[in-house]
Design a protein around this motif. Structure first.
Motif: not given
Length: 142
Positions: A57-65
């Motif tokens: 399982s691969i989870m990607f979490l993105v936080r815009p800067e």
């Protein structure tokens, strides 16, 4: 309410399965890839190698800067390394290399935003999941 899932079932050559090397399992096996998007900033890919009994399982979490950059965290879990530190290091190196290739391709495209107007590009049937993602992102933005 904004998330969705896409499943892909496919045969493949599982050359990394120890069961193939010792003759207990066939080379051609089956896997299920489950893509789950939780717009706007989370995606998960689960890969189930059915005959070998392996799940990753691969989870990607993105936080815009800002408008053009973001910070991405990738979390990976899998059930086939048995706590072996050497196997874990090899797996980490592999996943880091894949992520670096993906990042290089995205950064090299010159595009800094995701076009949400579907008329801006030509889409094929295989693009259905990303078209749906863009549709839902556009709903969130509006």
């Amino acid at each position: 309410g904004t998330g969705f899932r896409h499943d892909v079932h496919q045969p493949f050559h599982n050359r990394e399965d120890p069961g193939v090397a010792d003759g207990t399992r066939p080379l051609v096996q089956h896997r299920t890839l489950t893509y789950t998007w939780l717009p706007p900033f989370c995606a998960r890919l689960q890969i189930h190698w059915l005959e070998a009994g392996v799940t990753k399982s691969i989870m990607f979490l993105v936080r815009p800067e800002d408008d053009e950059t973001c910070h991405v965290v990738q979390l990976i879990s899998r059930n086939d390394l048995g706590g072996d530190p050497v196997a874990i290091d090899r797996a980490r190196e592999f996943e880091d290399a894949v992520f670096a290739e993906d990042r290089s391709m995205l950064e090299g495209s010159g595009e800094r935003s995701l076009p949400l107007d579907l008329r801006d590009e030509v889409h094929l049937r295989t693009d259905r999941p990303t078209v749906e993602l863009r549709r839902r992102l556009a709903m969130l933005v509006s």
